[in-house]
Write an enzyme that holds these catalytic residues in place. Structure first.
Site, mmCIF file in Angstrom:
data_model
loop_
_atom_site.group_PDB
_atom_site.id
_atom_site.type_symbol
_atom_site.label_atom_id
_atom_site.label_comp_id
_atom_site.label_asym_id
_atom_site.label_seq_id
_atom_site.Cartn_x
_atom_site.Cartn_y
_atom_site.Cartn_z
ATOM 1 N N MET A 30 6.242 -2.284 -4.973
ATOM 2 C CA MET A 30 6.521 -1.872 -3.586
ATOM 3 C C MET A 30 6.737 -3.103 -2.700
ATOM 4 O O MET A 30 6.673 -3.003 -1.463
ATOM 5 C CB MET A 30 5.385 -1.010 -3.050
ATOM 6 N N HIS A 37 1.931 -9.522 -8.919
ATOM 7 C CA HIS A 37 3.255 -9.005 -9.281
ATOM 8 C C HIS A 37 3.991 -10.009 -10.171
ATOM 9 O O HIS A 37 4.631 -9.631 -11.156
ATOM 10 C CB HIS A 37 4.102 -8.778 -8.028
ATOM 11 N N GLY A 147 0.383 -3.236 -13.852
ATOM 12 C CA GLY A 147 -0.864 -3.987 -13.788
ATOM 13 C C GLY A 147 -2.087 -3.107 -14.014
ATOM 14 O O GLY A 147 -2.123 -1.953 -13.571
ATOM 15 N N GLU A 148 -3.079 -3.675 -14.679
ATOM 16 C CA GLU A 148 -4.369 -2.975 -14.811
ATOM 17 C C GLU A 148 -5.076 -2.860 -13.462
ATOM 18 O O GLU A 148 -6.035 -2.120 -13.331
ATOM 19 C CB GLU A 148 -5.259 -3.715 -15.808
ATOM 20 N N LYS A 149 -4.602 -3.606 -12.455
ATOM 21 C CA LYS A 149 -5.164 -3.487 -11.107
ATOM 22 C C LYS A 149 -5.222 -2.012 -10.682
ATOM 23 O O LYS A 149 -6.196 -1.557 -10.107
ATOM 24 C CB LYS A 149 -4.311 -4.302 -10.136
ATOM 25 N N GLN A 153 -3.474 4.562 -12.470
ATOM 26 C CA GLN A 153 -2.012 4.692 -12.490
ATOM 27 C C GLN A 153 -1.454 4.318 -13.861
ATOM 28 O O GLN A 153 -0.593 5.018 -14.412
ATOM 29 C CB GLN A 153 -1.420 3.778 -11.414
ATOM 30 N N SER A 185 -3.830 -8.056 -3.872
ATOM 31 C CA SER A 185 -3.245 -6.787 -3.454
ATOM 32 C C SER A 185 -2.454 -7.028 -2.182
ATOM 33 O O SER A 185 -2.869 -7.823 -1.323
ATOM 34 C CB SER A 185 -4.359 -5.767 -3.175
ATOM 35 N N SER A 186 -1.337 -6.332 -2.052
ATOM 36 C CA SER A 186 -0.556 -6.439 -0.812
ATOM 37 C C SER A 186 -1.413 -6.006 0.372
ATOM 38 O O SER A 186 -1.235 -6.487 1.488
ATOM 39 C CB SER A 186 0.690 -5.563 -0.904
ATOM 40 N N ARG A 187 -2.355 -5.089 0.137
ATOM 41 C CA ARG A 187 -3.180 -4.574 1.241
ATOM 42 C C ARG A 187 -4.239 -5.573 1.691
ATOM 43 O O ARG A 187 -4.844 -5.373 2.754
ATOM 44 C CB ARG A 187 -3.844 -3.247 0.835
HETATM 45 P P1 AMP Z 1 2.462 -2.327 -6.035
HETATM 46 O O1 AMP Z 1 3.534 -3.181 -5.423
HETATM 47 O O2 AMP Z 1 1.150 -2.434 -5.351
HETATM 48 O O3 AMP Z 1 2.914 -0.905 -6.268
HETATM 49 O O4 AMP Z 1 2.200 -2.932 -7.477
HETATM 50 C C1 AMP Z 1 3.256 -3.070 -8.397
HETATM 51 C C2 AMP Z 1 2.675 -3.404 -9.753
HETATM 52 O O5 AMP Z 1 1.951 -4.635 -9.661
HETATM 53 C C3 AMP Z 1 1.689 -2.349 -10.260
HETATM 54 O O6 AMP Z 1 1.890 -2.165 -11.655
HETATM 55 C C4 AMP Z 1 0.351 -2.988 -9.974
HETATM 56 O O7 AMP Z 1 -0.675 -2.552 -10.829
HETATM 57 C C5 AMP Z 1 0.669 -4.453 -10.214
HETATM 58 N N1 AMP Z 1 -0.310 -5.307 -9.544
HETATM 59 C C6 AMP Z 1 -0.650 -5.287 -8.228
HETATM 60 N N2 AMP Z 1 -1.634 -6.178 -7.988
HETATM 61 C C7 AMP Z 1 -1.921 -6.768 -9.166
HETATM 62 C C8 AMP Z 1 -2.855 -7.774 -9.577
HETATM 63 N N3 AMP Z 1 -3.710 -8.340 -8.722
HETATM 64 N N4 AMP Z 1 -2.876 -8.132 -10.891
HETATM 65 C C9 AMP Z 1 -2.024 -7.554 -11.781
HETATM 66 N N5 AMP Z 1 -1.126 -6.612 -11.446
HETATM 67 C C10 AMP Z 1 -1.069 -6.216 -10.170
#
Ligand code: AMP
Length: 285
Positions: A30, A37, A147-149, A153, A185-187
């Protein structure tokens, strides 16, 4: 690195890469990219010759009153990071291009979608499953990196691919953390300086659960109590849930007999943060 916004252009570019015999990987995001990412892009580049990254803030996975409008967006910065990381193609669709105005068919995430995050965000995983299935259908990747984050999901998407026979291999990648343990995290950008310090409670709580397992503990409820105690000691944090669960079914465990997952969701001010950690009974972490 190419940037395209239409589905037809994406299909054309991927088809050309496949005709050259290249393995195609997709990294859905996102945007507001960070090292977490980029670790997915790096893993994708190591496994595939043609790496597509999608940047799409998907409205259907945000509930009413959630942060869809406020979600951080920084496309120029994202594109610079992806170019430096070696991505081949960035897909940046407009919402109107992704969804017909009367789009009505969705992908049901099944019972896993009602647990944990799904209990707090009832429409979230249907939105995720639908957009990820659409991205798979548009891009047609051989491999897709997550990501396992976002552990729940990852499990739901793995199940979606299996149950719907989608021709893609899902690859899970480890969580990338800040130096003090906070999962990237973006948040995290929403956090004030005080909240940013307090946000380390998530990884500290998970460490407390993991330490019990490392010491030979098997009592999952004691691990959950340890997580809860760490969160309760932080005045700026409020616990949504903490549990030790089966790593595939996400059902809460009483006893840890085999590798499990500790999961946690915490509100720090108005910001909701999630994290998780592998729990391996009796093993060094
Ligand atoms: P998002 O942009 O938040 O939807 O995340 C996009 C992808 O990046 C998803 O598969 C997330 O799980 C992964 N992701 C986000 N933060 C992390 C992180 N700190 N470590 C590994 N993967 C991540």
């Amino acid at each position: 690195m190419e940037r395209l916004s239409s589905k037809a252009e994406i299909r054309g570019a991927v088809l050309a890469a496949k005709r050259e015999g290249k393995t195609v990987a997709l990294v859905p995001t996102m945007g507001a990219l960070h090292e977490g990412h980029l670790s997915l892009v790096e893993a994708a580049c190591a496994r595939a010759e043609y790496v597509v990254v999608s940047i799409f803030v998907n409205p259907t996975q945000f509930g009413p009153g959630e942060d869809f409008e406020a979600y951080p967006r920084d496309l120029e910065h994202d594109l610079a990071m992806l170019s430096a990381e070696g991505a081949d193609l960035v897909f940046t669709p407009a919402t109107t291009a992704m969804y017909a105005s009367d789009a009505a068919v969705t992908v049901d995430p099944g019972p896993l979608g009602a647990l944990w995050e799904g209990a707090v965000r009832p429409t979230h995983f249907a939105g995720v499953c639908t957009v990820v299935t659409k991205l798979f259908s548009i891009v047609g990747p051989d491999l897709a990196f997550f990501g396992e984050k976002d552990y729940q999901q990852l499990q739901i998407i793995t199940r979606t691919v299996r149950d719907l026979d989608l021709p893609v291999k899902v690859v899970g990648c480890p969580i990338v953390r800040e130096r003090d343990g906070l999962a990237m995290s973006s948040r995290n950008a929403y956090l004030s300086a005080d909240q940013r310090v307090a946000a380390t409670v998530l990884s500290r709580a998970l460490d407390a659960a993991g330490a019990l397992a490392t010491d030979g503990g098997r009592d999952a409820r004691a691990m959950t109590a340890a997580m809860r105690a760490v969160i309760e000691a932080e005045p700026l944090a409020a616990l949504d849930y903490a549990a030790v669960v089966d790593p595939v079914t996400l059902v809460e465990l009483d006893t840890v007999e085999a590798p499990a997952r500790a999961i946690i969701a915490v509100r720090v001010g108005d910001t909701r943060l999630i994290d998780n950690m592998a729990i391996t009974p009796g093993a060094e972490r």
